[in-house]
Design a protein around this motif. Structure first.
Motif, PDB file in Angstrom:
ATOM      1  N   SER A 191       0.830  -1.208   0.000  1.00  0.00           N
ATOM      2  CA  SER A 191       0.000   0.000   0.000  1.00  0.00           C
ATOM      3  C   SER A 191       0.864   1.257   0.000  1.00  0.00           C
ATOM      4  CB  SER A 191      -0.919  -0.011   1.228  1.00  0.00           C
ATOM      5  OG  SER A 191      -1.694   1.161   1.283  1.00  0.00           O
ATOM      6  N   GLU A 192       1.958   1.228   0.777  1.00  0.00           N
ATOM      7  CA  GLU A 192       2.849   2.389   0.824  1.00  0.00           C
ATOM      8  C   GLU A 192       3.515   2.612  -0.538  1.00  0.00           C
ATOM      9  OE1 GLU A 192       6.793   3.978   3.271  1.00  0.00           O
ATOM     10  OE2 GLU A 192       5.782   2.119   3.857  1.00  0.00           O
ATOM     11  N   ASN A 193       3.945   1.520  -1.160  1.00  0.00           N
ATOM     12  CA  ASN A 193       4.560   1.637  -2.484  1.00  0.00           C
ATOM     13  C   ASN A 193       3.563   2.170  -3.505  1.00  0.00           C
ATOM     14  OD1 ASN A 193       6.985   0.639  -1.544  1.00  0.00           O
ATOM     15  ND2 ASN A 193       6.517  -1.476  -2.086  1.00  0.00           N
ATOM     16  N   LYS A 194       2.320   1.685  -3.390  1.00  0.00           N
ATOM     17  CA  LYS A 194       1.280   2.150  -4.311  1.00  0.00           C
ATOM     18  C   LYS A 194       1.000   3.636  -4.125  1.00  0.00           C
ATOM     19  CE  LYS A 194      -2.798   1.953  -3.173  1.00  0.00           C
ATOM     20  NZ  LYS A 194      -3.755   2.875  -2.532  1.00  0.00           N
ATOM     21  N   SER A 195       0.924   4.068  -2.863  1.00  0.00           N
ATOM     22  CA  SER A 195       0.677   5.485  -2.580  1.00  0.00           C
ATOM     23  C   SER A 195       1.812   6.362  -3.106  1.00  0.00           C
ATOM     24  CB  SER A 195       0.509   5.692  -1.067  1.00  0.00           C
ATOM     25  OG  SER A 195      -0.613   4.981  -0.581  1.00  0.00           O
ATOM     26  N   GLN A 196       3.054   5.895  -2.917  1.00  0.00           N
ATOM     27  CA  GLN A 196       4.196   6.649  -3.429  1.00  0.00           C
ATOM     28  C   GLN A 196       4.156   6.731  -4.951  1.00  0.00           C
ATOM     29  OE1 GLN A 196       7.652   4.714  -1.838  1.00  0.00           O
ATOM     30  NE2 GLN A 196       7.388   5.571   0.234  1.00  0.00           N
ATOM     31  N   PHE A 197       3.769   5.612  -5.576  1.00  0.00           N
ATOM     32  CA  PHE A 197       3.682   5.604  -7.044  1.00  0.00           C
ATOM     33  C   PHE A 197       2.607   6.560  -7.531  1.00  0.00           C
ATOM     34  CE2 PHE A 197       1.313   3.936 -10.702  1.00  0.00           C
ATOM     35  CZ  PHE A 197       2.286   4.063 -11.687  1.00  0.00           C
ATOM     36  N   VAL A 198       1.419   6.514  -6.902  1.00  0.00           N
ATOM     37  CA  VAL A 198       0.317   7.393  -7.319  1.00  0.00           C
ATOM     38  C   VAL A 198       0.705   8.853  -7.136  1.00  0.00           C
ATOM     39  CG1 VAL A 198      -2.032   8.119  -6.740  1.00  0.00           C
ATOM     40  CG2 VAL A 198      -1.494   5.695  -6.914  1.00  0.00           C
ATOM     41  N   SER A 199       1.345   9.158  -5.983  1.00  0.00           N
ATOM     42  CA  SER A 199       1.751  10.532  -5.730  1.00  0.00           C
ATOM     43  C   SER A 199       2.769  10.999  -6.765  1.00  0.00           C
ATOM     44  CB  SER A 199       2.340  10.638  -4.318  1.00  0.00           C
ATOM     45  OG  SER A 199       2.808  11.946  -4.070  1.00  0.00           O
ATOM     46  N   SER A 200       3.756  10.173  -7.044  1.00  0.00           N
ATOM     47  CA  SER A 200       4.781  10.532  -8.033  1.00  0.00           C
ATOM     48  C   SER A 200       4.184  10.672  -9.419  1.00  0.00           C
ATOM     49  CB  SER A 200       5.879   9.460  -8.030  1.00  0.00           C
ATOM     50  OG  SER A 200       6.837   9.720  -9.028  1.00  0.00           O
ATOM     51  N   MET A 201       3.307   9.722  -9.772  1.00  0.00           N
ATOM     52  CA  MET A 201       2.673   9.762 -11.089  1.00  0.00           C
ATOM     53  C   MET A 201       1.833  11.022 -11.251  1.00  0.00           C
ATOM     54  SD  MET A 201      -0.318   7.315 -12.560  1.00  0.00           S
ATOM     55  CE  MET A 201      -1.439   8.105 -11.414  1.00  0.00           C
ATOM     56  N   SER A 202       1.095  11.386 -10.199  1.00  0.00           N
ATOM     57  CA  SER A 202       0.240  12.573 -10.266  1.00  0.00           C
ATOM     58  C   SER A 202       1.076  13.827 -10.494  1.00  0.00           C
ATOM     59  CB  SER A 202      -0.575  12.706  -8.981  1.00  0.00           C
ATOM     60  OG  SER A 202      -1.396  11.574  -8.800  1.00  0.00           O
TER      61      SER A 202
END
Length: 277
Positions: A191-202
């Protein structure tokens, strides 16, 4: 005969009371496996009149003596230094091999018993090994022994079997708990990796999108200067689509902030009727 029946009934009641007390202790220490197993091995030894008792269990695929009662430190050091093998040479190994209760009245008279050094250090003669079963498969053994040749009674064997069942349940509960904890750690990390990915992607998407929105706005407002009068309507569509997409990306970024616990509140006055509609 009446006296014998009275004595048997008294012994049975005492065992039931003691068993209930043991189960209360176990229920209060559900995930403290060492404490639970030590309580079981000591209680089984005392209630069944055994001089010694041990619990053998599995860890990382290897069977070893986990807890002991009554034995000397010399004996405990000796048995803890070696893994337990399935085989007929010991009562524990035989119980693991056959998956049933092993009762040896006198190990010195048993031709298959070969653990002479342990017998010399422990000084036991009568041995009882009760397998701890999980789905019919032995995962350990609760063993009792006496320093004299005095076989265990059927009631005592039944009581030890009850304790062996409780030990198997305790081990399985801790195994499942550890497995769940490990899965939770994996899920939290994912979940943390996913959140970091979404934040970076955004963030990465917003940078070029803001450039597109800014450029189309400039070309629409300064159409005469750039000679884009005929392209105003398509540019406006591009601008509206970009603005809408930017709003979606901001919402995704807000969601990732919520999951990360980093969302900052921004109170605003709103009109209730449009909001309700």
């Amino acid at each position: 005969e009446l006296r014998q029946r009275t004595d048997d009934l008294t012994e049975s009641l005492q065992q039931q009371t003691a068993t209930a007390d043991v189960l209360k202790v176990i229920s209060r220490s559900t995930f403290d496996l060492k404490s639970v197993l030590q309580t079981l091995v000591e209680s089984a030894g005392r209630l069944c009149g055994a001089d010694y008792a041990t619990i053998t269990r599995q860890k990382d695929g290897v069977l070893f003596f986990a807890e002991a009662y009554g034995y000397s430190s010399e004996f405990i050091e000796y048995v803890k230094a070696m893994p337990v093998e399935r085989g007929r040479g010991t009562a524990t190994g035989r119980a693991l091999l056959e998956g049933r209760v092993i009762h040896i009245a006198d190990v010195l008279a048993d031709p298959d018993y070969t653990w002479a050094e342990a017998q010399r250090l422990g000084g036991y003669r009568t041995v009882l090994g009760v397998p701890m079963l999980r789905e019919g498969v032995p995962i350990g053994v609760l063993g009792l022994s006496r320093s004299e040749v005095r076989p265990f009674t059927e009631k005592q064997i039944e009581l030890v079997s009850t304790f062996a069942d409780q030990a198997a349940i305790a081990i399985e509960n801790v195994r499942l708990f550890d497995e769940i904890q490990d899965k939770n750690r994996q899920l939290a990390e994912a979940s943390e990796n996913k959140s970091q990915f979404v934040s970076s992607m955004s963030h990465e998407l917003r940078t070029p999108l803001n450039a597109i929105i800014g450029l189309t706005e400039m070309m629409v407002k300064n159409a005469a200067r750039f000679g884009t009068e005929k392209a105003q309507e398509p540019l406006q569509r591009v601008n509206r689509a970009g603005t809408h997409l930017l709003g979606l990306i901001n919402q995704v970024l807000d969601l990732s902030k919520i999951e990360a616990g980093k969302l900052a509140l921004n109170p605003q006055t709103v009109q209730l009727r449009p909001l309700i509609d």
